[in-house]
Design a protein around this motif. Sequence first.
Motif, PDB file in Angstrom:
ATOM      1  N   TYR A   2     -14.096 -65.004 -44.843  1.00 25.62           N
ATOM      2  CA  TYR A   2     -14.962 -66.117 -44.454  1.00 25.62           C
ATOM      3  C   TYR A   2     -14.320 -66.972 -43.370  1.00 25.62           C
ATOM      4  O   TYR A   2     -14.996 -67.479 -42.475  1.00 25.62           O
ATOM      5  CB  TYR A   2     -15.305 -66.956 -45.683  1.00 25.62           C
ATOM      6  CG  TYR A   2     -16.384 -66.354 -46.552  1.00 25.62           C
ATOM      7  CD1 TYR A   2     -16.973 -65.142 -46.216  1.00 25.62           C
ATOM      8  CD2 TYR A   2     -16.808 -66.973 -47.711  1.00 25.62           C
ATOM      9  CE1 TYR A   2     -17.954 -64.565 -47.015  1.00 25.62           C
ATOM     10  CE2 TYR A   2     -17.800 -66.411 -48.528  1.00 25.62           C
ATOM     11  CZ  TYR A   2     -18.360 -65.193 -48.163  1.00 25.62           C
ATOM     12  OH  TYR A   2     -19.334 -64.629 -48.939  1.00 25.62           O
ATOM     13  N   SER A   3     -12.982 -67.139 -43.406  1.00 25.84           N
ATOM     14  CA  SER A   3     -12.283 -67.899 -42.366  1.00 25.84           C
ATOM     15  C   SER A   3     -12.405 -67.192 -41.021  1.00 25.84           C
ATOM     16  O   SER A   3     -12.596 -67.833 -39.980  1.00 25.84           O
ATOM     17  CB  SER A   3     -10.806 -68.063 -42.734  1.00 25.84           C
ATOM     18  OG  SER A   3     -10.662 -68.820 -43.906  1.00 25.84           O
ATOM     19  N   LEU A   4     -12.292 -65.874 -41.049  1.00 20.78           N
ATOM     20  CA  LEU A   4     -12.423 -65.083 -39.822  1.00 20.78           C
ATOM     21  C   LEU A   4     -13.824 -65.224 -39.243  1.00 20.78           C
ATOM     22  O   LEU A   4     -13.997 -65.393 -38.028  1.00 20.78           O
ATOM     23  CB  LEU A   4     -12.103 -63.621 -40.119  1.00 20.78           C
ATOM     24  CG  LEU A   4     -12.078 -62.649 -38.922  1.00 20.78           C
ATOM     25  CD1 LEU A   4     -11.038 -63.072 -37.913  1.00 20.78           C
ATOM     26  CD2 LEU A   4     -11.799 -61.227 -39.416  1.00 20.78           C
ATOM     27  N   ILE A   5     -14.830 -65.173 -40.116  1.00 20.93           N
ATOM     28  CA  ILE A   5     -16.218 -65.343 -39.658  1.00 20.93           C
ATOM     29  C   ILE A   5     -16.419 -66.737 -39.072  1.00 20.93           C
ATOM     30  O   ILE A   5     -16.984 -66.900 -37.980  1.00 20.93           O
ATOM     31  CB  ILE A   5     -17.204 -65.112 -40.826  1.00 20.93           C
ATOM     32  CG1 ILE A   5     -17.160 -63.658 -41.296  1.00 20.93           C
ATOM     33  CG2 ILE A   5     -18.629 -65.484 -40.406  1.00 20.93           C
ATOM     34  CD1 ILE A   5     -17.890 -63.408 -42.593  1.00 20.93           C
ATOM     35  N   ALA A   6     -15.924 -67.761 -39.756  1.00 22.47           N
ATOM     36  CA  ALA A   6     -16.113 -69.158 -39.310  1.00 22.47           C
ATOM     37  C   ALA A   6     -15.435 -69.428 -37.977  1.00 22.47           C
ATOM     38  O   ALA A   6     -15.951 -70.177 -37.143  1.00 22.47           O
ATOM     39  CB  ALA A   6     -15.590 -70.114 -40.374  1.00 22.47           C
ATOM     40  N   SER A   7     -14.259 -68.818 -37.754  1.00 19.84           N
ATOM     41  CA  SER A   7     -13.493 -69.095 -36.537  1.00 19.84           C
ATOM     42  C   SER A   7     -13.922 -68.253 -35.341  1.00 19.84           C
ATOM     43  O   SER A   7     -13.471 -68.485 -34.222  1.00 19.84           O
ATOM     44  CB  SER A   7     -12.003 -68.874 -36.803  1.00 19.84           C
ATOM     45  OG  SER A   7     -11.763 -67.516 -37.152  1.00 19.84           O
ATOM     46  N   THR A   8     -14.775 -67.256 -35.571  1.00 26.32           N
ATOM     47  CA  THR A   8     -15.195 -66.386 -34.464  1.00 26.32           C
ATOM     48  C   THR A   8     -16.695 -66.500 -34.177  1.00 26.32           C
ATOM     49  O   THR A   8     -17.098 -67.130 -33.214  1.00 26.32           O
ATOM     50  CB  THR A   8     -14.811 -64.920 -34.759  1.00 26.32           C
ATOM     51  OG1 THR A   8     -15.326 -64.552 -36.049  1.00 26.32           O
ATOM     52  CG2 THR A   8     -13.309 -64.731 -34.734  1.00 26.32           C
ATOM     53  N   ILE A   9     -17.509 -65.941 -35.051  1.00 25.26           N
ATOM     54  CA  ILE A   9     -18.948 -65.954 -34.763  1.00 25.26           C
ATOM     55  C   ILE A   9     -19.662 -67.145 -35.384  1.00 25.26           C
ATOM     56  O   ILE A   9     -20.769 -67.497 -34.979  1.00 25.26           O
ATOM     57  CB  ILE A   9     -19.620 -64.639 -35.227  1.00 25.26           C
ATOM     58  CG1 ILE A   9     -19.451 -64.453 -36.741  1.00 25.26           C
ATOM     59  CG2 ILE A   9     -19.057 -63.461 -34.458  1.00 25.26           C
ATOM     60  CD1 ILE A   9     -20.157 -63.232 -37.287  1.00 25.26           C
ATOM     61  N   GLY A  10     -19.041 -67.797 -36.389  1.00 25.52           N
ATOM     62  CA  GLY A  10     -19.668 -68.957 -37.028  1.00 25.52           C
ATOM     63  C   GLY A  10     -20.794 -68.560 -37.973  1.00 25.52           C
ATOM     64  O   GLY A  10     -21.316 -67.440 -37.922  1.00 25.52           O
ATOM     65  N   PHE A  11     -21.163 -69.511 -38.820  1.00 23.48           N
ATOM     66  CA  PHE A  11     -22.233 -69.257 -39.788  1.00 23.48           C
ATOM     67  C   PHE A  11     -23.569 -69.694 -39.189  1.00 23.48           C
ATOM     68  O   PHE A  11     -24.124 -70.734 -39.517  1.00 23.48           O
ATOM     69  CB  PHE A  11     -21.953 -70.004 -41.101  1.00 23.48           C
ATOM     70  CG  PHE A  11     -20.773 -69.457 -41.842  1.00 23.48           C
ATOM     71  CD1 PHE A  11     -20.895 -68.328 -42.638  1.00 23.48           C
ATOM     72  CD2 PHE A  11     -19.515 -70.049 -41.714  1.00 23.48           C
ATOM     73  CE1 PHE A  11     -19.798 -67.803 -43.314  1.00 23.48           C
ATOM     74  CE2 PHE A  11     -18.421 -69.540 -42.385  1.00 23.48           C
ATOM     75  CZ  PHE A  11     -18.560 -68.407 -43.180  1.00 23.48           C
ATOM     76  N   ASN A  12     -24.083 -68.877 -38.270  1.00 24.81           N
ATOM     77  CA  ASN A  12     -25.339 -69.213 -37.588  1.00 24.81           C
ATOM     78  C   ASN A  12     -26.541 -68.729 -38.391  1.00 24.81           C
ATOM     79  O   ASN A  12     -26.404 -68.119 -39.455  1.00 24.81           O
ATOM     80  CB  ASN A  12     -25.353 -68.605 -36.175  1.00 24.81           C
ATOM     81  CG  ASN A  12     -25.043 -67.116 -36.193  1.00 24.81           C
ATOM     82  OD1 ASN A  12     -25.585 -66.377 -37.013  1.00 24.81           O
ATOM     83  ND2 ASN A  12     -24.144 -66.674 -35.327  1.00 24.81           N
ATOM     84  N   ALA A  13     -27.730 -69.004 -37.853  1.00 25.82           N
ATOM     85  CA  ALA A  13     -28.966 -68.669 -38.564  1.00 25.82           C
ATOM     86  C   ALA A  13     -29.107 -67.164 -38.792  1.00 25.82           C
ATOM     87  O   ALA A  13     -29.572 -66.725 -39.851  1.00 25.82           O
ATOM     88  CB  ALA A  13     -30.166 -69.201 -37.787  1.00 25.82           C
ATOM     89  N   THR A  14     -28.679 -66.377 -37.798  1.00 25.77           N
ATOM     90  CA  THR A  14     -28.773 -64.917 -37.934  1.00 25.77           C
ATOM     91  C   THR A  14     -27.906 -64.416 -39.083  1.00 25.77           C
ATOM     92  O   THR A  14     -28.333 -63.592 -39.899  1.00 25.77           O
ATOM     93  CB  THR A  14     -28.342 -64.233 -36.620  1.00 25.77           C
ATOM     94  OG1 THR A  14     -29.156 -64.718 -35.548  1.00 25.77           O
ATOM     95  CG2 THR A  14     -28.482 -62.724 -36.720  1.00 25.77           C
TER      96      THR A  14
END
Length: 346
Positions: free
Chosen positions: A58-70
């Motif tokens: 989750y940290s990797l997702i948050a720091s790269t692509i972010g938690f966007n609508a898609t």
Amino acid sequence: MFLWGPSFFIEPLLTALVLALMVGLSPIINKVPKGERGLKLFMGLTLLAYVLLLYSGYSLIASTIGFNATLMGFALFVTAFAVIQWLIAPWLINIMYRTKPAEEVEPRLAEMVKALAAKAGFKKPPKALVADVNIPNAFAYGNFLTGKYVAVTRGMLNVATEEELEAVIGHELGHHRHGDVWLILALSLAPMLIYYLGRVLVDWGFFSGATSRDERNEGSALMFVGMALLAIGIALNFVLLQFNRLREYYADLHGAKVSGKRNMQRALARIHLAFESLKSDPALKEEVARFVDSPAKMLFIYAFAEPFYDIDDIVERLKAERTNPIVELFMSHPPIPKRLRFLDAI
């Protein structure tokens, strides 16, 4: 995600790397827990490993692509798909294994489940079912729509003694008491999400970086993020299998408390022997294969015999057997010899 995209070829390499790490850790991972305290410690450490891997993903997702609508939509889709499967699973299992209410076809089983559930402190006993299957096994399942079920196969009723049957039912009641049916589902959602997101990003990064230099750089970054998420997802699945094996020990512990540890050991040994015997029966070859490959195998008491043997001698022989630590990494249940040794330690 493209079926024949780069993720299709990268995944086996990442699986091999994660597997190599797990094999290195297998002497620690595959130890037989020493009693109830040791088991609970193992479960706690396994959950800690799960949380740390999940946090890294989750940290990797948050720091790269972010938690966007898609991404949120993707997560919602994966979660909804899993929940729908969970909701309809009891009806599918009842159809697949041709279950019938025990009150109608095996009243003694229905009474046994009620008595053991009361002994174990259940306010409302699970519904007892008989599965019209020749393979000796039993399984616990259900949800808030269908209620809780304990199903015992016809094969189990034919080979087990009364005391062994009580131990088997105690094991399945343990799964319900410990909330394993919904717990394993909840823990499986995050690995599924991270795994599929990793595959999507690997393929997306590869195909989106096919034109300008900037797009190639961005595509390469997405590919590396996807590969990391894919590796984390694979590792989480190994951790989840380990946790499921520990929950089987926990259910064995409950069965031993309800019926006695020797009865639990005898029941496990008898199921093992009966199953090994049935595997060589050409008439039942297809049915055995269907059980082994069943998507519901995590629910069974035995993950895969003759009537003329001393079951206690067989218990002692099985306890002495060595097990393959690499094969165990892929198993949803601990090997029978290790389950027998665990029961000795309680």
